[in-house]
Design a protein around this motif. Sequence first.
Motif, PDB file in Angstrom:
ATOM      1  N   GLN A 278      -9.588   0.780  90.524  1.00 16.69           N
ATOM      2  CA  GLN A 278      -8.214   0.272  90.497  1.00 16.69           C
ATOM      3  C   GLN A 278      -7.408   0.735  91.705  1.00 16.69           C
ATOM      4  OE1 GLN A 278      -7.673  -2.210  88.730  1.00 16.69           O
ATOM      5  NE2 GLN A 278      -6.859  -1.719  86.700  1.00 16.69           N
ATOM      6  N   ASN A 303      -6.130  -6.552  84.060  1.00 15.31           N
ATOM      7  CA  ASN A 303      -5.473  -5.605  83.170  1.00 15.31           C
ATOM      8  C   ASN A 303      -5.225  -6.174  81.778  1.00 15.31           C
ATOM      9  OD1 ASN A 303      -5.478  -3.737  85.207  1.00 15.31           O
ATOM     10  ND2 ASN A 303      -3.360  -4.104  85.841  1.00 15.31           N
ATOM     11  N   ARG A 312      -7.456   0.800  79.240  1.00 13.77           N
ATOM     12  CA  ARG A 312      -6.688   0.551  80.454  1.00 13.77           C
ATOM     13  C   ARG A 312      -7.196   1.495  81.532  1.00 13.77           C
ATOM     14  NH1 ARG A 312      -1.396   0.986  78.658  1.00 13.77           N
ATOM     15  NH2 ARG A 312      -1.635   3.254  78.652  1.00 13.77           N
ATOM     16  N   ASN A 314      -6.121   3.177  84.826  1.00  8.40           N
ATOM     17  CA  ASN A 314      -4.878   3.444  85.547  1.00  8.40           C
ATOM     18  C   ASN A 314      -5.100   3.499  87.052  1.00  8.40           C
ATOM     19  OD1 ASN A 314      -3.197   3.756  83.199  1.00  8.40           O
ATOM     20  ND2 ASN A 314      -4.222   5.725  82.844  1.00  8.40           N
TER      21      ASN A 314
END
Length: 561
Positions: A278, A303, A312, A314
């Motif tokens: 990410q 997402n 999720r 981050n």
Amino acid sequence: MKVSNKLNLKTLGITIFILIVLNVLGTLFFHRFDLTKDKRYTLSETSLNIVKQIKNPLSIKIYMQGELPADFRRLQQETKQLLEEFQAYNSNIVFEFVNPMENEDESMEIVKSLYQKGLTPVNITVDDKGKQSQAMVFPWAIAVYDNKEVNIPLLKNIMGANTEQKVKGSIQHLEYSIADAINKITKAKQKKVAYIKGNGELNEVHVANLLRQIKESYYIGPFTLDSVAKDPNGTLNALKKYDLAIIAKPTQTFSDEEKEVLDQFVMNGGKTIWLIDQVAADMDSLYNQSGATLAYPRDLNLNDMFFKYGFRINPDLVKDEQGSPLKLATGEQGSATQYQNFIWKFAPIVIPTSQHPIVKNLGGIKFDFANQIDTLKNGIKKTVLLQSSQYSKKIGSPTEINLNIVTEKTSPQDYLNKGNLPLAVLLEGSFHSAFQNRVLPFKESSFQAQGKPNKMIVIADGDLTRNQLDKNMMPVELGYDQRTGNLYDNKDFMMNCINYLLDDTGLINIRSKDVELPLLDKDKVYENYTVTQFITIGLPILILLVFGLAFTFIRKRKYSK
């Protein structure tokens, strides 16, 4: 006839009758007794099922014979005993131990041929009462079945371990190594794995070692999502023919149509391994004059889909005191550049603490610019497979990454209540579609809002599957760091993930089997070498001598009267 003779004949007849009955029962019923505490020679149900697959002669040649160091003699003996156990359940298995260095005239040709087959020797230092010498050992075996051949690694390379520890770890994995090789060579491939391309994923040369390993057990092929734009339904139908999809470090945004294809693949029972970065950051961008680069969030448009599945990733970087070694130039002495070893905190070395079969008994696994995973409550079972150490924390992005960070001073207080960040998570259950109650990007007649019971694994680092390239631009083994010479367990971890998701004959449960190996303390043996020699060799002889003298004395005394 005397009563005593009749009694003797009766006893003899009963004995012969019992022996005949036992032999008949032995031919009708088969059972082996394992008297070891940890049942190390009791084959698992999975191994027994694999052995039943062997219908033709299977030959195994083990290249560990001759003068071997003590640790390797232990490995040789354990290998022999385990193969005898396999052979007892299927007589089609034949094996022999070979010394590749036995004939000096032919040894070089044999060694060369073994190298070409990928069987690299181990150069070890033998310490015999303080006297050190070098020895070359081939801890390998080759299995041949129906003109097919597979290598069997007998020595597990454990980073930072000495020879004794490596041999102990290898014996732990011995049943798995043999059973896995037999399974590969005797079982027809059934499951299909898709390596997803089209969104800037890692090039095949950078995952070549993993793909080659997967190919030994499964069908595998590249699957490009470019065709989604023209024929989304056709692309989805083609993907449904695969059992597992690997998405390794995509760098380009996914369209909604591509997401629906992947989503419906999951809803229809397709297994997935997501290896996602990410944050855009890599080591190559640091090797410049400033020694710095900007790490920034990467928008992959995934997402919402991940959130629906229950996790999720981050856009944070994990900074861990338990990082990997990094060698940097620190100056020059004369015309020679001076290098110094540092700890690179953005490349965590994760030692598994979970007892889940995927990670049990694995060594260190190397990450590179990893992110943190949050798990969300949605009815899906989540198991954290890998996490950072307690002395770790997350760094938000965008942020500047500088090589000078290797010299910073830290204390445990800097990581108070911040560590143990999830980096790899297993999710199991019936997932809900990310497009449930939404307008579909493309119409699909068989759209499913909730999927079948399924499994997926999420890893917050795409580089975990990336192998380095040597000077000839050829891939080296996954997990091998050429800069430091360390070999991490990245490949074993990835193969465990794949085997678990595809339910491959329970092989993964063999890998997590515990074997207790009591080993001698060599230092204590050397300190008390003479006493040890007397106890192990002299004392039994002395006991026999005393017994013989006593028996002779009593016999003479009894019959001399």
